[in-house]
Design a protein around this motif. Structure first.
Motif, PDB file in Angstrom:
ATOM      1  N   UNK A 259       1.471  14.848   3.010  1.00 59.73           N
ATOM      2  CA  UNK A 259       1.001  15.189   1.662  1.00 59.73           C
ATOM      3  C   UNK A 259      -0.495  14.915   1.481  1.00 59.73           C
ATOM      4  N   UNK A 260      -1.147  14.502   2.555  1.00 55.55           N
ATOM      5  CA  UNK A 260      -2.595  14.309   2.502  1.00 55.55           C
ATOM      6  C   UNK A 260      -3.062  12.878   2.398  1.00 55.55           C
ATOM      7  N   UNK A 261      -2.142  11.903   2.426  1.00 61.19           N
ATOM      8  CA  UNK A 261      -2.533  10.497   2.277  1.00 61.19           C
ATOM      9  C   UNK A 261      -3.369  10.027   3.460  1.00 61.19           C
ATOM     10  N   UNK A 262      -4.292   9.134   3.174  1.00 61.95           N
ATOM     11  CA  UNK A 262      -5.138   8.525   4.206  1.00 61.95           C
ATOM     12  C   UNK A 262      -4.592   7.139   4.538  1.00 61.95           C
ATOM     13  N   UNK A 263      -4.631   6.803   5.813  1.00 58.55           N
ATOM     14  CA  UNK A 263      -4.169   5.483   6.233  1.00 58.55           C
ATOM     15  C   UNK A 263      -5.051   4.376   5.654  1.00 58.55           C
ATOM     16  N   UNK A 264      -4.425   3.246   5.401  1.00 58.12           N
ATOM     17  CA  UNK A 264      -5.176   2.060   4.995  1.00 58.12           C
ATOM     18  C   UNK A 264      -5.804   1.456   6.254  1.00 58.12           C
TER      19      UNK A 264
ATOM     20  N   UNK B 170       8.442   6.165  10.163  1.00 64.72           N
ATOM     21  CA  UNK B 170       9.027   7.290   9.436  1.00 64.72           C
ATOM     22  C   UNK B 170       8.648   7.298   7.961  1.00 64.72           C
ATOM     23  N   UNK B 171       8.526   6.128   7.365  1.00 64.38           N
ATOM     24  CA  UNK B 171       8.238   6.093   5.935  1.00 64.38           C
ATOM     25  C   UNK B 171       6.859   6.660   5.617  1.00 64.38           C
ATOM     26  N   UNK B 172       5.915   6.473   6.538  1.00 64.37           N
ATOM     27  CA  UNK B 172       4.550   6.927   6.291  1.00 64.37           C
ATOM     28  C   UNK B 172       4.409   8.444   6.439  1.00 64.37           C
ATOM     29  N   UNK B 173       5.222   9.063   7.272  1.00 58.40           N
ATOM     30  CA  UNK B 173       4.996  10.462   7.641  1.00 58.40           C
ATOM     31  C   UNK B 173       4.985  11.426   6.454  1.00 58.40           C
ATOM     32  N   UNK B 174       5.915  11.319   5.495  1.00 60.54           N
ATOM     33  CA  UNK B 174       5.848  12.247   4.351  1.00 60.54           C
ATOM     34  C   UNK B 174       4.568  12.101   3.540  1.00 60.54           C
ATOM     35  N   UNK B 175       4.068  10.867   3.423  1.00 63.11           N
ATOM     36  CA  UNK B 175       2.820  10.652   2.687  1.00 63.11           C
ATOM     37  C   UNK B 175       1.653  11.285   3.431  1.00 63.11           C
ATOM     38  N   UNK B 176       1.632  11.106   4.744  1.00 65.66           N
ATOM     39  CA  UNK B 176       0.534  11.678   5.524  1.00 65.66           C
ATOM     40  C   UNK B 176       0.567  13.205   5.459  1.00 65.66           C
TER      41      UNK B 176
ATOM     42  N   UNK C  56       0.831  -1.215   0.000  1.00 61.87           N
ATOM     43  CA  UNK C  56       0.000   0.000   0.000  1.00 61.87           C
ATOM     44  C   UNK C  56       0.861   1.258   0.000  1.00 61.87           C
ATOM     45  N   UNK C  57       1.834   1.317   0.901  1.00 62.62           N
ATOM     46  CA  UNK C  57       2.685   2.500   0.990  1.00 62.62           C
ATOM     47  C   UNK C  57       3.478   2.685  -0.307  1.00 62.62           C
ATOM     48  N   UNK C  58       3.986   1.588  -0.858  1.00 62.51           N
ATOM     49  CA  UNK C  58       4.703   1.674  -2.137  1.00 62.51           C
ATOM     50  C   UNK C  58       3.791   2.198  -3.231  1.00 62.51           C
ATOM     51  N   UNK C  59       2.550   1.744  -3.222  1.00 60.24           N
ATOM     52  CA  UNK C  59       1.595   2.209  -4.224  1.00 60.24           C
ATOM     53  C   UNK C  59       1.331   3.694  -4.126  1.00 60.24           C
ATOM     54  N   UNK C  60       1.194   4.201  -2.905  1.00 62.64           N
ATOM     55  CA  UNK C  60       0.959   5.636  -2.738  1.00 62.64           C
ATOM     56  C   UNK C  60       2.188   6.447  -3.131  1.00 62.64           C
ATOM     57  N   UNK C  61       3.359   5.938  -2.802  1.00 67.40           N
ATOM     58  CA  UNK C  61       4.573   6.642  -3.215  1.00 67.40           C
ATOM     59  C   UNK C  61       4.651   6.753  -4.738  1.00 67.40           C
ATOM     60  N   UNK C  62       4.310   5.666  -5.412  1.00 66.73           N
ATOM     61  CA  UNK C  62       4.336   5.691  -6.880  1.00 66.73           C
ATOM     62  C   UNK C  62       3.223   6.582  -7.431  1.00 66.73           C
ATOM     63  N   UNK C  63       2.041   6.535  -6.802  1.00 67.17           N
ATOM     64  CA  UNK C  63       0.939   7.391  -7.240  1.00 67.17           C
ATOM     65  C   UNK C  63       1.322   8.858  -7.115  1.00 67.17           C
ATOM     66  N   UNK C  64       1.958   9.212  -6.014  1.00 70.88           N
ATOM     67  CA  UNK C  64       2.436  10.586  -5.819  1.00 70.88           C
ATOM     68  C   UNK C  64       3.425  10.967  -6.928  1.00 70.88           C
ATOM     69  N   UNK C  65       4.347  10.062  -7.201  1.00 70.94           N
ATOM     70  CA  UNK C  65       5.351  10.353  -8.235  1.00 70.94           C
ATOM     71  C   UNK C  65       4.723  10.405  -9.624  1.00 70.94           C
TER      72      UNK C  65
ATOM     73  N   UNK D 236      -0.667  11.779  -9.150  1.00 69.10           N
ATOM     74  CA  UNK D 236      -2.027  11.622  -8.633  1.00 69.10           C
ATOM     75  C   UNK D 236      -2.196  12.368  -7.310  1.00 69.10           C
ATOM     76  N   UNK D 237      -3.414  12.774  -7.036  1.00 68.80           N
ATOM     77  CA  UNK D 237      -3.757  13.378  -5.748  1.00 68.80           C
ATOM     78  C   UNK D 237      -3.936  12.249  -4.745  1.00 68.80           C
ATOM     79  N   UNK D 238      -2.929  12.009  -3.915  1.00 68.23           N
ATOM     80  CA  UNK D 238      -2.992  10.831  -3.035  1.00 68.23           C
ATOM     81  C   UNK D 238      -3.998  11.002  -1.913  1.00 68.23           C
ATOM     82  N   UNK D 239      -4.499  12.226  -1.702  1.00 64.44           N
ATOM     83  CA  UNK D 239      -5.546  12.392  -0.690  1.00 64.44           C
ATOM     84  C   UNK D 239      -6.861  11.774  -1.139  1.00 64.44           C
ATOM     85  N   UNK D 240      -6.960  11.444  -2.425  1.00 67.85           N
ATOM     86  CA  UNK D 240      -8.188  10.864  -2.967  1.00 67.85           C
ATOM     87  C   UNK D 240      -8.052   9.366  -3.246  1.00 67.85           C
ATOM     88  N   UNK D 241      -6.978   8.766  -2.772  1.00 70.36           N
ATOM     89  CA  UNK D 241      -6.791   7.318  -2.915  1.00 70.36           C
ATOM     90  C   UNK D 241      -7.012   6.676  -1.552  1.00 70.36           C
TER      91      UNK D 241
END
Length: 368
Positions: free
Chosen positions: A257-262, A249-255, A181-190, A193-198
């Protein structure tokens, strides 16, 4: 908001109540809307077994089946159109819930063809096609957490498609799912994509673990105190892993950036052993930011006589680990348990899918 105190207590404790069932009859009769209005329902899951049962009664599907037959649709095409219509229509029923929860709930799940469970490329292709066919912002594509499913989860999320990961039985596999999941969001960000909507949930199966381990305990004449403990302990350890990973630590930059937890989703929460309380897999798995997807009978049982006393998960990891230490000491091969449950889960859905194909094939022939 519900007039039922038990269901409201679940909601207040941070548990999203989803229904593990869907049919056109449930949508058309207004039953689904009634459950939303009066029973705190905020989501629905489907799977091949559910659709096979729904379509065995052709009455609500007859008009569309006749239309499909008239234009010569293949069985696979017919199944795709029949199931995606139900998902679209259910998604529309949940539109206001989806808006009110800022996209978190009001969600409908549709599973990729279970025959693709060990085919990464096929799963990704099917997942993206389903997302286009349903074309609703509040849908999840369900992908099984097989070894081959893990990269498919990452790649589907990377395309901006929300995913319900299904058939998770072990904490180790759940950790691999969170990694995917985290890898997917990192790739979506790159990928821009608006990761706040995933969004994503991880469906951790519960009652089947007790069924399999209790069977093995009985075979070795194990002490009674070991029975019926594994499933809840397993889910509680999964929640501890969830807390650890999403504080990492890996999750914090995604969060940031607006990411929602799985969210962890407790699946298979209908009790299979009549000696156990019919609400145990709800009462004992109350924790913030979770989903419990339950059969209708379990939903009504919880409303009637559930024992909702607040958080029953956090702080239980050490005691839960002791349960598994005792099971291992008694001779239970836990790795084999999880392997068997995953294999049987895939086989069950494949069987249901084939039954669905056969049912629709017969209905098409009759319509022609």
């Amino acid at each position: 908001m519900s007039g039922n105190s038990n269901l409201q207590a679940l909601t207040d404790a941070g548990v999203a109540i989803w229904l593990d069932d869907l049919s056109r009859q449930r949508i058309n009769s207004g039953n689904l809307a009634e459950l939303i209005a009066n029973h705190n329902l905020v989501g629905v899951t489907s799977n091949p077994t559910i659709f096979a049962g729904a379509m065995s009664d052709a009455r609500d599907y007859q008009e569309q089946i006749s239309e499909l037959a008239a234009r010569g649709a293949s069985v696979d095409q017919a199944v795709r159109e029949l199931t995606t219509k139900d998902i679209r229509d259910a998604a529309d029923v949940f539109r206001e819930v989806h808006r009110a929860t800022d996209g978190e709930d009001g969600r409908i799940s549709i599973e990729v063809d279970p025959r693709l469970a060990h085919d990464t490329e096929g799963t990704v292709s099917e997942a993206l096609e389903l997302a286009k066919a349903v074309d609703r912002p509040n849908m999840f594509v369900k992908i099984p957490a097989t070894v081959e499913g893990l990269p498919a989860i990452t790649r589907t999320l990377a395309e901006g498609v929300s995913v319900n990961v299904t058939l998770i039985f072990s904490v180790q596999r759940y950790r691999e799912v969170m990694e995917a999941f985290i890898s997917g969001l990192e790739q979506a960000r790159d990928n821009g994509h608006d990761i706040s909507q995933i969004f994503s949930v991880a469906s951790f199966f519960v009652s089947r673990v007790d069924s399999e381990i209790d069977k093995r305990l009985k075979a070795i004449d194990a002490p009674e105190h070991l029975y019926g403990k594994a499933a809840i302990a397993n889910a509680r350890l999964a929640y501890a892993a969830y807390e650890e990973v999403f504080a990492g630590e890996r999750w914090q930059p995604l969060e940031r950036a607006g990411a929602r937890r799985q969210r962890p989703l407790w699946a298979s929460t209908g009790v299979k052993n009549p000696e156990y309380s019919d609400t145990r897999y709800v009462d004992e798995l109350v924790a913030p930011h979770t989903v419990n997807t339950m059969p209708e009978s379990t939903l009504y049982a919880v409303a009637d006589h559930g024992n909702i006393v607040g958080d029953t998960v956090r702080g239980t990891a050490a005691a839960s680990q002791e349960v598994f230490d005792s099971l291992s000491a008694a001779g239970i091969d836990l790795d084999d348990v999880y392997a068997v449950l995953e294999r049987e889960g895939v086989e069950k859905f494949e069987k249901s899918w084939n039954e669905l194909l056969q049912t629709v094939s017969q209905q098409l022939e009759q319509a022609r």
